[in-house]
Structure formats: structure tokens, C-alpha cells
Design an enzyme around this catalytic site. Structure first.
Site, PDB file in Angstrom:
ATOM      1  N   GLU A 410       0.847  -1.188   0.000  1.00  0.00           N
ATOM      2  CA  GLU A 410       0.000   0.000   0.000  1.00  0.00           C
ATOM      3  C   GLU A 410       0.887   1.244   0.000  1.00  0.00           C
ATOM      4  OE1 GLU A 410      -2.330   2.118   3.620  1.00  0.00           O
ATOM      5  OE2 GLU A 410      -2.975   0.054   3.183  1.00  0.00           O
ATOM      6  N   HIS A 495      -3.561  -6.176  10.795  1.00  0.00           N
ATOM      7  CA  HIS A 495      -4.480  -7.130  10.172  1.00  0.00           C
ATOM      8  C   HIS A 495      -4.423  -8.500  10.840  1.00  0.00           C
ATOM      9  CE1 HIS A 495      -3.711  -4.693   6.212  1.00  0.00           C
ATOM     10  NE2 HIS A 495      -4.533  -4.058   7.046  1.00  0.00           N
ATOM     11  N   ASN A 533      -5.728  -6.080   2.031  1.00  0.00           N
ATOM     12  CA  ASN A 533      -6.400  -5.637   3.253  1.00  0.00           C
ATOM     13  C   ASN A 533      -7.627  -6.506   3.488  1.00  0.00           C
ATOM     14  OD1 ASN A 533      -5.039  -3.450   1.684  1.00  0.00           O
ATOM     15  ND2 ASN A 533      -5.287  -2.350   3.587  1.00  0.00           N
TER      16      ASN A 533
END
Length: 554
Positions: A410, A495, A533
């Protein structure tokens, strides 16, 4: 774009089901005027609005369905059960986040953390701990703040605390995995049903949209991302735009100065006061609008055990904003849905199994935990590549080297308010290492056996991108962001996944093995990695599982 699926743009109506004939208690909305405003999932709110309250769960209550946690899995479960005619009680240990502070805002700014920022800490613990060689953490009053930096051996796990769970604090990157990667994510799940039905349903329910790329190309607030694109492409990497749950029209209005700045004022890590569509603006208002859902914030479940007359006895504590226990309650629930997040659900189940409350839970409970391969880094660019003093806090794109190097990076903002000439990245990698939760009888707590050294595969995979970019651009890694002369942010994860793996600890739809009427509905079902994600996959899986549970169990 290959990262996307057709999410659809038609909101899903939250139609109230008729009152069940065997209901023992009915709860109604405390504020009738809020019903109309929350009738559709996906409807965008442009400010942080309070969810209607209702009556919190009472001591001695007998309830049809009790959900532990109000994040993605819990919110989906609450809405769909309510639509099926079930009265639902959601237990959330965090706050409802509906009262502004002295500054008139509900959430604190990322650059100015205060008492609202951290869960029961007396000092902040920012993911990026240093800047320009100086530590940036500071003392704060102890408070039930929005971000929990939960420390285990070898890793800090960041989690959202409050009604809406992780949706309150994440960057909103709503990525559906590439279909060719799905078999490694959830091998027991039919990809056709996920990509034809449940991913589109989740994307619609979450309000997922794509940034206007023409605006993105021109605004100063995404200069950092355009620099990231240039460097990725010059090194031969695909640069892909990814969807988000932010209201892009609101962000444009922020830039125009017609609404209060939110994403353009660095709000994200400790909540967003503007255009971000958290669960508190999508699934949860729709669930409450059915009239069948009650949310009890600042309640913490302490035990679940079979009740003598059927169902489960659930013990819980109420807490104040300093974390002090202010009361205890015991209720009986016909069905209990664990949706406290990967860490929360895993810790509860391991404790209940090993202390004898739920002894029939199998040995798979507590296993298969992973960090989604998270690792962070920064790069120091040349003076002719400024990344901008003004940066949106909402990420829009990433670098895809998954197939060749095992990493998706990202392109993240670094909204410091000054020009840093830095590119900043959060990588998701194929790191194969998995940890296990275990109950520590001596301390009465649940431990996780993750080792910091297990991050090395993630670092190696991220280097497959950034070593090449640095070589092409003649640049170097930043060494001042995670400590002194430290390149990699290898101490954390945003995460957490796993701990109650689908089709192992549970059946193939989240029913816990060993007990009828106990379910898992969150990221603990996913074995450690989603390749992107994870929250869209968590939401879609919950949509799939609750469909089956309603059909066969309700």
C-alpha cells in the site's frame, strides 16, 4: 482493474422483519428520527453521527441471539439476524463514540493524540514511533480510547475499540482479493458463491467506491501517491488503484473548503470525523433501524458456559472510561456469536476451553494465527521528488508484486504537515509463519507465541519491491521512523487473522465444533492471510456464513 470485483451501487434495504412469536423481549430504537436516516446500507453520512441508543442489556435477561463484538462480522450478523426476525443483543467493550470532546470533535487528530486515542494506556504507542530521529510518543490520561495497541511477545496488534470495531481506525482500503489467490485464503469455501454473491453484497453494504482518478491526478493531496506510482512503474511494478469506503465527494468538498477538513486534516488512526463510512454509518444503523437490535457498549464478556435449561449463560462486566469494573451481569442466550476480532475471539475461546467453561472446544481453537504479512518501511526520495506537505490520510493505491515476490504494498500517506520527501508503505506479504494462543494458568491470561524473527520472510518479500525501486531511483531506506537506525516496521500488525480457523475449529460456516448454538463470525476464521487488506473478505465471509446459519439454525 484486476483487484476489483463488481460491487454494485444499489444499497441493500434494511427491511424490518415481523415480530417473532416466541420473542421474550422487544427492544426499540431510542430515537425514532434516526430510523429514516439509517434505513439503507451504503448511504453516506458526512459527519460522525451518534448511533441511536436503545436499552442496554439487563441483568438476568433471556435473549435469542447475543453477539460479542460490533466489528465487521458482528455488524453483518446483527443486521441479517434482525431481518430474519431474531432479537439481537450486541455486546461491545468499547465506547459508542457519540459525544464530542472539548474541541467539538468526536475523534482526535492523528498528529495530536489525546485521551481519546488509546485503549487504557498512559502513554501513546504510535505505529510510527520516531520522526527525524526523535521519539514521538507522549503521556496521555488513561481512558477507553479508540485504538488498542495490544502487546504480545514479539508483536503489537492494533485493533479498534468502540461500536464499529476496526472500521473506526483503519484506512478504509476495501480490496477484494484476486480470484486466483482465493484458494490459498479460504480453501474450503466455494469461490463462485463468494465472487458472484457475497463479495458484491459486502461491497454494497460497506459503501465501497473508487476515487475519481481525474481529481486524483490534479489534487495536491495525492502528490505522495503519484510519486509512488512513478517510482513503481519505472521499476516495472504494476501500480493499481484500489477501492475505499471514503466519501470522495466529501473529500472534494474538504479541498474546496465547504466542509470541515477530515481526511485532508490527517484524521484516520484515531478515528475520522468526516467522510469515512465506518460500520457506524452503514451496517449498524441499518441493523438498529429494524427495531430488533440493541448495542450495549462498555460491556466486557467474561465467561460463556452451557445453561442448565438450554442455551448459554453469559457473564459480563460493565466498565467506566478508566477501565474500572462498575457492575456485573449474567444473561442467558439461545445462541452466542463470537465476533470480537481475531485476537478477542481467540483469547475468549482458548480461555473458556482451558478453564473448563467450554471444554468440548477442539484443539484447533487458538491455532493458525497470522499477521497478514504486515511490514512497514519508508524511503528517502531526492529533492526533486517532493511528496507534499499536504497529504490525504486515505490511501488509494498499491504496488502489486504478489505473484513474483509475494508482496502487495500500500502506498501509504505520511501526513506530518511538512515536506518530508519520504515515501511510506504498508506491505502485505505471503509470510507463512503462524502463531498459537495458549492459556497461562499462572497469570490467568492468554498468551500468543509470535516471534519477531518470524517477520523476516515478510521483510524479504517487501524488499523484492523496494530494493529494486531504490536501485532504480538511486534512493535509500529511511532509518528514523521505527527507532534509531531501524529500517523495517516489523513489530506490529494492523491485520490480525486466525485463531479459530474455518472448517477446523468450526464447521465450514462458522459453527464451533463441540457445541450447538455457538458460532464464530470474524477474522479469526481466516488462516492468517488474505493477500490484501482483509475487511472486505471478513465481511463477505460473514454474509455467506450467516446466510447458511439463518437457513438451517434459526
Amino acid at each position: 482493474m484486476s483487484e476489483n470485483v463488481e460491487s454494485g451501487t444499489t444499497p441493500v434495504a434494511a427491511e424490518a422483519a415481523p415480530q417473532s412469536g416466541f420473542s421474550r423481549r422487544r427492544f426499540v430504537l431510542g430515537t425514532g428520527a434516526a430510523i429514516g436516516a439509517a434505513t439503507l446500507i451504503g448511504r453516506t453520512a458526512t459527519s460522525a453521527a451518534a448511533l441511536p441508543g436503545g436499552t442496554v442489556i439487563g441483568d438476568g435477561a433471556r435473549v435469542q441471539a447475543l453477539i460479542v463484538g460490533s466489528g465487521y462480522g458482528g455488524s453483518v450478523t446483527a443486521l441479517r439476524l434482525a431481518q430474519a426476525g431474531v432479537n439481537v443483543h450486541v455486546i461491545e467493550q468499547g465506547m459508542s463514540w457519540d459525544t464530542p470532546g472539548s474541541d467539538g470533535k468526536i475523534f482526535a487528530n492523528t498528529t495530536s493524540p489525546d485521551y481519546r486515542s488509546y485503549w487504557l494506556r498512559t502513554r501513546t504507542k504510535a505505529p510510527l514511533s520516531n520522526f527525524l530521529g526523535f521519539p514521538i510518543d507522549k503521556d496521555v490520561p488513561k481512558y477507553t480510547g479508540i485504538l488498542d495497541a495490544e502487546e504480545f511477545s514479539g508483536i503489537t496488534v492494533y485493533q479498534g475499540r468502540g461500536v464499529g470495531g476496526g472500521s473506526l481506525v483503519n484506512g478504509g482500503m476495501a480490496v477484494t482479493p484476486k480470484r486466483e489467490n482465493f484458494g490459498a485464503i479460504l480453501p474450503s469455501v466455494n469461490p463462485d458463491e463468494m465472487y458472484n454473491t457475497y463479495y458484491p453484497r459486502a461491497n454494497a453494504g460497506l459503501g465501497v467506491t473508487n476515487v475519481d482518478q481525474r481529481w486524483w491526478e490534479s489534487t495536491q493531496y495525492y502528490q505522495f501517491a503519484r510519486v509512488g506510482r512513478k517510482h513503481a512503474q519505472r521499476s516495472g511494478f504494476p501500480f493499481v488503484f484500489v477501492p475505499n469506503v471514503y466519501d470522495w465527494d466529501y473529500m472534494k468538498a474538504e479541498e474546496a473548503g465547504t466542509v470541515p477538513k477530515s481526511a485532508l486534516a490527517a484524521e484516520i488512526l484515531y478515528g475520522n470525523n468526516g467522510g469515512k463510512k465506518s460500520l457506524a454509518k452503514t451496517y449498524l444503523p441499518a441493523a438498529l433501524a429494524t427495531g430488533r437490535v440493541t448495542i450495549s457498549p462498555q460491556h466486557r464478556v467474561t465467561n460463556v458456559a452451557p445453561a442448565s435449561g438450554g442455551g448459554y449463560t453469559v457473564s459480563m462486566e460493565t466498565i467506566d472510561t478508566s477501565g474500572n469494573v462498575t457492575g456485573v451481569k449474567t444473561v442467558v442466550a439461545d445462541k452466542v456469536f463470537f465476533a470480537a476480532g481475531s485476537v478477542g475471539t481467540s483469547k475468549l475461546l482458548v480461555k473458556f476451553r482451558d478453564t473448563g467453561s467450554l471444554p468440548n472446544l477442539n484443539g484447533e481453537v487458538g491455532t493458525g494465527w497470522g499477521d497478514n504479512g504486515n511490514v512497514m518501511c519508508g524511503r528517502a526520495n531526492h529533492m526533486w521528488d517532493p511528496t507534499g506537505a499536504k497529504q490525504s490520510s486515505i490511501p488509494t493505491a498499491g504496488i502489486d508484486n504478489w505473484a513474483a515476490g509475494g508482496a502487495f504494498a500500500e502506498v501509504a500517506p505520511l501526513p506530518t504537515g511538512i515536506e518530508t520527501y519520504a515515501s511510506f508503505y504498508l506491505s502485505i506479504t505471503k509470510n507463512p509463519n503462524r502463531a498459537q494462543f495458549s492459556y497461562n494458568a499462572a497469570t490467568g491470561k492468554v498468551d500468543l507465541n509470535w516471534q519477531t524473527a518470524w517477520k523476516q520472510p515478510a521483510i524479504d518479500m517487501a524488499k523484492s519491491i523496494f530494493d529494486r525501486i531504490n536501485s532504480t531511483e538511486g534512493t535509500i531506506y529511511r532509518t528514523d521512523l521505527f527507532g534509531t537506525y531501524k529500517i523495517w516496521g516489523d513489530h506490529l500488525t494492523y491485520h490480525p487473522l486466525g485463531g479459530a480457523i474455518l472448517n477446523k475449529a468450526t464447521d465450514n460456516y462458522g459453527r464451533l465444533k463441540g457445541y450447538n448454538g455457538l458460532y464464530v463470525m470474524d477474522g479469526s476464521l481466516i488462516p492468517g492471510n488474505t493477500s490484501v487488506n482483509p475487511f472486505v473478505t471478513i465481511t463477505a465471509l460473514a454474509e455467506r456464513n450467516i446466510d447458511n446459519i439463518i437457513t438451517y439454525d434459526v
